[in-house]
Scaffold this active site. Structure first.
Site, short mmCIF file in Angstrom:
data_model
loop_
_atom_site.label_atom_id
_atom_site.label_comp_id
_atom_site.label_asym_id
_atom_site.label_seq_id
_atom_site.Cartn_x
_atom_site.Cartn_y
_atom_site.Cartn_z
CE LYS A 53 58.17 75.43 119.43
NZ LYS A 53 59.22 75.41 118.42
CD GLN A 97 59.41 75.71 114.73
OE1 GLN A 97 59.05 76.24 115.77
NE2 GLN A 97 59.87 74.47 114.70
CG ASP A 120 64.49 77.47 120.24
OD1 ASP A 120 63.78 76.78 121.01
OD2 ASP A 120 64.24 77.61 119.03
#
Ligand code: NAP
Length: 286
Positions: A53, A97, A120
């Site tokens: 990422k 995460q 997200d």
């Protein structure tokens, strides 16, 4: 019949080139889009994901910050970091995460992220925005699937889509996105009876289960579009999806491979969301 491949790598490359160009334009106006990626603990898969990422951000010219913490970080300390990032004007997207260590309440941490930076799309406000058709960030994996359908010019209006899987991060938001484009949507899950009877009626099938061979050729209507979200390992340890690719490609009209399908699109949509967050921040300033 052999299905046409929807190439996630090629589409990602195209979209990331656009993100890079839009990022350069934003930088010229004095604003650099920034993503903060927070990793707690040393889960090996998570380490690979966050590295990818951050690298994708750098390649597209975005500013990225990787914050790594020990597995024994307290929930309070993590919440304090999230709050600091919420208030940091150089950061437009915050990604914590998952999975988090067991002593940390992941939902609580997600809810602590400002919805304006929830790239997200996991915050309850983002889920609500998707459900009601209001502006908000869409979860990256189903958003990537929608881009794949768009890339082949597929008109979902009146089509029957079957989504296999009902998780909060893939199956449910996928169903809502398809519904928003006027598809008739069926959501299947582990308690669904006679899945084959449903998938045989489907014009579009999205498999998001996490089990090999959930979808085989005998379950697919000729010409259907098949999107494979699953990430599994086969007997040789190679990455594979939920779909029996070799069989289904002989029946479907379009199919996504694994690897090289939905996977790269997920990171691409994270960049798209972060860029969009920065663009919103700029327009709010003016
Ligand atoms: P998840 O939270 O485990 O959800 C799996 C879903 O599949 C559940 O809703 C479950 O039903 C359903 N299911 C289980 N067995 C089934 C069966 N035999 N028939 C029909 N449905 C069944 O998983 P997830 O997070 O949504 O992820 C799904 C897969 O996508 C995983 O392989 C994951 O690694 C992959 N993934 C890939 C990406 C990417 O970027 N490519 C991103 C996210 C996830 P119940 O609700 O009844 O338990």
């Amino acid at each position: 019949m052999t299905a046409q491949l929807i190439d996630g790598n090629a589409l990602s490359k195209q979209l990331r080139t656009q993100v890079a160009a839009d990022t350069a334009a934003l930088k010229a106006k004095g604003l650099t889009p920034g993503l903060a990626v927070v990793l707690v603990g040393d889960n090996p898969a998570s380490q690979v994901y966050v590295r990818n990422k951050v690298k994708a951000c750098e390649d597209a010219g975005l500013h990225s910050v990787l914050e790594k913490y020990e597995a024994d970080m307290t929930e309070a300390d993590l919440l304090a970091r999230v709050e600091a990032l919420n208030n940091d004007p150089a950061i437009h997207g915050i990604l914590v995460q998952l999975p988090l260590p067991a002593h940390i309440d992941a939902q609580k941490v997600i809810e602590a992220i400002s919805p304006a930076k929830d790239v997200d799309g996991f915050h309850i406000a983002s889920a609500g925005a998707l459900m009601t058709g209001m502006p908000g960030f869409w979860p990256c994996t189903p958003y990537g699937c929608m881009k794949m359908l768009e890339s082949i010019g597929y008109d979902l209006k009146g089509k029957h889509a079957v989504v296999i899987g009902r998780s909060n991060i893939v199956g449910k938001p996928m169903a809502l996105m398809l519904l928003q484009k006027d598809a008739t949507v069926t959501v299947a899950h582990s308690r669904t009876q006679n899945l084959k009877a449903l998938t045989l009626q489907a014009d579009v099938i999205v498999a998001a289960v996490g089990k090999r061979n959930v979808l085989t050729a005998d379950m697919v209507k000729p010409g259907a579009v098949v999107l494979d979200v699953g990430m599994n390992r086969n007997d040789e340890g190679k990455l594979c999806g939920d779909v029996d690719f070799d069989g289904v490609k002989e029946v479907a009209g379009y199919i996504t491979p694994v690897p090289g399908g939905v996977g790269p699109m997920t990171i691409t949509m994270l960049l798209v969301n972060t860029l969009e967050s920065a663009q919103r921040a700029l327009s709010e300033k003016h």
